[in-house]
Write a protein that holds these residues in place. Sequence first.
Motif, PDB file in Angstrom:
ATOM      1  N   ALA A  35       0.879  -1.167   0.000  1.00 28.09           N
ATOM      2  CA  ALA A  35       0.000   0.000   0.000  1.00 28.09           C
ATOM      3  C   ALA A  35       0.913   1.212   0.000  1.00 28.09           C
ATOM      4  CB  ALA A  35      -0.912   0.006   1.221  1.00 28.09           C
ATOM      5  N   GLU A  36       0.964   1.909  -1.116  1.00 28.59           N
ATOM      6  CA  GLU A  36       1.902   3.027  -1.261  1.00 28.59           C
ATOM      7  C   GLU A  36       1.223   4.201  -1.940  1.00 28.59           C
ATOM      8  OE1 GLU A  36       4.892   3.041   0.029  1.00 28.59           O
ATOM      9  OE2 GLU A  36       5.107   0.918   0.462  1.00 28.59           O
ATOM     10  N   ASP A  37       1.694   5.399  -1.629  1.00 35.72           N
ATOM     11  CA  ASP A  37       1.322   6.607  -2.346  1.00 35.72           C
ATOM     12  C   ASP A  37       2.417   6.861  -3.373  1.00 35.72           C
ATOM     13  OD1 ASP A  37      -0.922   7.002  -0.777  1.00 35.72           O
ATOM     14  OD2 ASP A  37       0.140   8.280   0.651  1.00 35.72           O
ATOM     15  N   PHE A  38       2.043   7.497  -4.486  1.00 32.17           N
ATOM     16  CA  PHE A  38       3.034   7.840  -5.500  1.00 32.17           C
ATOM     17  C   PHE A  38       2.642   9.144  -6.169  1.00 32.17           C
ATOM     18  CE2 PHE A  38      -0.171   5.336  -7.704  1.00 32.17           C
ATOM     19  CZ  PHE A  38      -0.388   6.073  -8.851  1.00 32.17           C
ATOM     20  N   SER A  39       3.604   9.789  -6.797  1.00 24.14           N
ATOM     21  CA  SER A  39       3.335  10.992  -7.584  1.00 24.14           C
ATOM     22  C   SER A  39       4.066  10.938  -8.921  1.00 24.14           C
ATOM     23  CB  SER A  39       3.738  12.246  -6.807  1.00 24.14           C
ATOM     24  OG  SER A  39       5.104  12.193  -6.485  1.00 24.14           O
ATOM     25  N   SER A  40       4.829   9.869  -9.139  1.00 22.50           N
ATOM     26  CA  SER A  40       5.541   9.685 -10.400  1.00 22.50           C
ATOM     27  C   SER A  40       5.764   8.190 -10.608  1.00 22.50           C
ATOM     28  CB  SER A  40       6.882  10.424 -10.370  1.00 22.50           C
ATOM     29  OG  SER A  40       7.712   9.883  -9.360  1.00 22.50           O
ATOM     30  N   SER A  41       6.313   7.849 -11.749  1.00 25.53           N
ATOM     31  CA  SER A  41       6.634   6.451 -12.035  1.00 25.53           C
ATOM     32  C   SER A  41       7.649   5.951 -11.012  1.00 25.53           C
ATOM     33  CB  SER A  41       7.211   6.314 -13.449  1.00 25.53           C
ATOM     34  OG  SER A  41       6.277   6.749 -14.404  1.00 25.53           O
ATOM     35  N   GLY A  42       7.637   4.646 -10.765  1.00 24.06           N
ATOM     36  CA  GLY A  42       8.589   4.101  -9.809  1.00 24.06           C
ATOM     37  C   GLY A  42       8.593   2.591  -9.779  1.00 24.06           C
ATOM     38  N   ARG A  43       9.569   2.056  -9.051  1.00 24.02           N
ATOM     39  CA  ARG A  43       9.696   0.618  -8.832  1.00 24.02           C
ATOM     40  C   ARG A  43       9.521   0.352  -7.350  1.00 24.02           C
ATOM     41  NH1 ARG A  43      15.197  -0.928 -10.158  1.00 24.02           N
ATOM     42  NH2 ARG A  43      15.666   1.141  -9.368  1.00 24.02           N
ATOM     43  N   PHE A  44       8.744  -0.694  -7.038  1.00 24.78           N
ATOM     44  CA  PHE A  44       8.430  -1.029  -5.661  1.00 24.78           C
ATOM     45  C   PHE A  44       8.890  -2.459  -5.380  1.00 24.78           C
ATOM     46  CE2 PHE A  44       5.519   2.117  -7.212  1.00 24.78           C
ATOM     47  CZ  PHE A  44       5.437   3.044  -6.176  1.00 24.78           C
ATOM     48  N   ALA A  45       9.704  -2.617  -4.345  1.00 25.21           N
ATOM     49  CA  ALA A  45      10.179  -3.949  -3.960  1.00 25.21           C
ATOM     50  C   ALA A  45       9.031  -4.737  -3.349  1.00 25.21           C
ATOM     51  CB  ALA A  45      11.326  -3.832  -2.970  1.00 25.21           C
ATOM     52  N   LEU A  46       9.025  -6.046  -3.604  1.00 25.36           N
ATOM     53  CA  LEU A  46       8.059  -6.967  -3.005  1.00 25.36           C
ATOM     54  C   LEU A  46       8.857  -7.997  -2.212  1.00 25.36           C
ATOM     55  CD1 LEU A  46       5.750  -7.411  -6.128  1.00 25.36           C
ATOM     56  CD2 LEU A  46       5.376  -5.950  -4.137  1.00 25.36           C
ATOM     57  N   ASP A  66      -1.436 -17.808  -4.552  1.00 26.00           N
ATOM     58  CA  ASP A  66      -1.238 -18.092  -5.975  1.00 26.00           C
ATOM     59  C   ASP A  66      -1.822 -17.024  -6.889  1.00 26.00           C
ATOM     60  OD1 ASP A  66      -3.972 -18.505  -5.914  1.00 26.00           O
ATOM     61  OD2 ASP A  66      -3.868 -20.648  -6.273  1.00 26.00           O
ATOM     62  N   SER A  67      -2.423 -15.977  -6.317  1.00 25.77           N
ATOM     63  CA  SER A  67      -3.063 -14.946  -7.130  1.00 25.77           C
ATOM     64  C   SER A  67      -2.784 -13.569  -6.546  1.00 25.77           C
ATOM     65  CB  SER A  67      -4.574 -15.163  -7.170  1.00 25.77           C
ATOM     66  OG  SER A  67      -4.882 -16.427  -7.702  1.00 25.77           O
ATOM     67  N   LEU A  68      -2.848 -12.560  -7.401  1.00 23.31           N
ATOM     68  CA  LEU A  68      -2.676 -11.203  -6.915  1.00 23.31           C
ATOM     69  C   LEU A  68      -3.643 -10.259  -7.593  1.00 23.31           C
ATOM     70  CD1 LEU A  68      -0.909  -9.269  -9.071  1.00 23.31           C
ATOM     71  CD2 LEU A  68       0.854 -10.822  -8.336  1.00 23.31           C
ATOM     72  N   TYR A  69      -3.899  -9.146  -6.922  1.00 21.63           N
ATOM     73  CA  TYR A  69      -4.846  -8.143  -7.371  1.00 21.63           C
ATOM     74  C   TYR A  69      -4.204  -6.788  -7.108  1.00 21.63           C
ATOM     75  CZ  TYR A  69      -9.585  -6.222  -8.024  1.00 21.63           C
ATOM     76  OH  TYR A  69     -10.690  -5.562  -8.487  1.00 21.63           O
ATOM     77  N   ILE A  70      -3.873  -6.045  -8.176  1.00 16.07           N
ATOM     78  CA  ILE A  70      -3.204  -4.758  -8.059  1.00 16.07           C
ATOM     79  C   ILE A  70      -4.184  -3.667  -8.457  1.00 16.07           C
ATOM     80  CG2 ILE A  70      -1.232  -3.365  -8.757  1.00 16.07           C
ATOM     81  CD1 ILE A  70       0.054  -6.007  -9.754  1.00 16.07           C
ATOM     82  N   GLU A  71      -4.220  -2.590  -7.664  1.00 15.23           N
ATOM     83  CA  GLU A  71      -5.111  -1.467  -7.951  1.00 15.23           C
ATOM     84  C   GLU A  71      -4.316  -0.169  -7.961  1.00 15.23           C
ATOM     85  OE1 GLU A  71      -8.985  -2.113  -5.488  1.00 15.23           O
ATOM     86  OE2 GLU A  71      -7.221  -2.736  -4.336  1.00 15.23           O
ATOM     87  N   HIS A  86      -2.537   6.284  -5.445  1.00  9.77           N
ATOM     88  CA  HIS A  86      -2.441   5.204  -4.460  1.00  9.77           C
ATOM     89  C   HIS A  86      -2.263   3.891  -5.202  1.00  9.77           C
ATOM     90  CE1 HIS A  86      -3.993   8.009  -1.483  1.00  9.77           C
ATOM     91  NE2 HIS A  86      -4.957   8.307  -2.346  1.00  9.77           N
ATOM     92  N   LEU A  87      -1.435   3.039  -4.649  1.00  9.09           N
ATOM     93  CA  LEU A  87      -1.156   1.726  -5.218  1.00  9.09           C
ATOM     94  C   LEU A  87      -1.422   0.688  -4.137  1.00  9.09           C
ATOM     95  CD1 LEU A  87       0.201  -0.102  -7.417  1.00  9.09           C
ATOM     96  CD2 LEU A  87       2.382   0.500  -6.360  1.00  9.09           C
ATOM     97  N   GLY A  88      -2.220  -0.319  -4.468  1.00  2.00           N
ATOM     98  CA  GLY A  88      -2.504  -1.390  -3.515  1.00  2.00           C
ATOM     99  C   GLY A  88      -2.294  -2.743  -4.178  1.00  2.00           C
ATOM    100  N   LEU A  89      -1.684  -3.675  -3.470  1.00  2.00           N
ATOM    101  CA  LEU A  89      -1.480  -5.025  -3.988  1.00  2.00           C
ATOM    102  C   LEU A  89      -1.944  -6.005  -2.920  1.00  2.00           C
ATOM    103  CD1 LEU A  89       1.588  -6.384  -5.890  1.00  2.00           C
ATOM    104  CD2 LEU A  89       0.451  -7.744  -4.173  1.00  2.00           C
ATOM    105  N   THR A  90      -2.889  -6.849  -3.294  1.00  2.00           N
ATOM    106  CA  THR A  90      -3.434  -7.865  -2.393  1.00  2.00           C
ATOM    107  C   THR A  90      -3.146  -9.229  -2.986  1.00  2.00           C
ATOM    108  OG1 THR A  90      -5.225  -6.358  -1.766  1.00  2.00           O
ATOM    109  CG2 THR A  90      -5.545  -8.694  -1.280  1.00  2.00           C
ATOM    110  N   ILE A  91      -2.631 -10.141  -2.176  1.00  2.00           N
ATOM    111  CA  ILE A  91      -2.421 -11.513  -2.627  1.00  2.00           C
ATOM    112  C   ILE A  91      -3.475 -12.399  -1.971  1.00  2.00           C
ATOM    113  CG2 ILE A  91       0.028 -11.249  -3.116  1.00  2.00           C
ATOM    114  CD1 ILE A  91       0.606 -12.635  -0.441  1.00  2.00           C
ATOM    115  N   TYR A  92      -3.798 -13.504  -2.619  1.00  2.00           N
ATOM    116  CA  TYR A  92      -4.806 -14.405  -2.070  1.00  2.00           C
ATOM    117  C   TYR A  92      -4.711 -15.766  -2.742  1.00  2.00           C
ATOM    118  CZ  TYR A  92      -7.427 -13.275  -6.331  1.00  2.00           C
ATOM    119  OH  TYR A  92      -7.812 -13.116  -7.641  1.00  2.00           O
ATOM    120  N   THR A  93      -5.391 -16.748  -2.168  1.00  2.00           N
ATOM    121  CA  THR A  93      -5.490 -18.075  -2.741  1.00  2.00           C
ATOM    122  C   THR A  93      -6.834 -18.177  -3.448  1.00  2.00           C
ATOM    123  OG1 THR A  93      -4.129 -19.006  -0.989  1.00  2.00           O
ATOM    124  CG2 THR A  93      -5.493 -20.554  -2.240  1.00  2.00           C
ATOM    125  N   ARG A  94      -6.781 -18.578  -4.712  1.00  2.00           N
ATOM    126  CA  ARG A  94      -7.975 -18.698  -5.522  1.00  2.00           C
ATOM    127  C   ARG A  94      -8.759 -19.946  -5.127  1.00  2.00           C
ATOM    128  NH1 ARG A  94      -7.905 -20.577 -10.763  1.00  2.00           N
ATOM    129  NH2 ARG A  94      -5.704 -20.822 -10.412  1.00  2.00           N
TER     130      ARG A  94
END
Length: 197
Positions: free
Chosen positions: A101-112, A119-124, A185-193
Amino acid sequence: MKRFPGTLTTVVGFGLLVTACVPIDGNIEETAAPSPTAAENTGGQAPVETPGTDLPWQPYSTDGLKDRTSKLPPAMVAYQVQQGSHPLDDAVPGSERVLLAEDFSSSGRFALPGDSSSDSLYIEVACSNATKYSLEIYDSIGAMAGSGTAAECSSTQTGILGFSPGGNLQLEQLRLTIDHHTEGHLGLTIYTRQGSE
């Protein structure tokens, strides 16, 4: 409880369509295989061989993740998961976990963090000003694991990328490229399908 029926199927299909596109003239650039140093990458260190190394690097940290997630727009899945909801129809209830869960104002790379038990992910992506954007996800050896481009991200329209490659995800980097400066805002949620457990 707000659910997102069929969203993942649509997004996966869109992602496959986008990643299957090739130039009409048949001109396809070949990329060299990642070096062993990319495979040995751990923690918050930026992979050397991954494209887009000119973009700012955000190391991964769970410090403050709960607070950052609570500041996401309420319509975002990551926010709803943190509140105890299960907004993804194809997720095994209780398997959802907010990874980023991150805020941004320009392009960037985010470590995971690399290893996960999902086995699944959902990025917003939500943006204050309308802009085009693209997302790329890289695995632990620097290979692209998924990507997508959206026509627009705005304050009223959340951009989404989701996919289910199967097996445990080994993701180490998310690259976000936006066309115009915007607060977002950038959000990444992982889950099992469901059906894969």
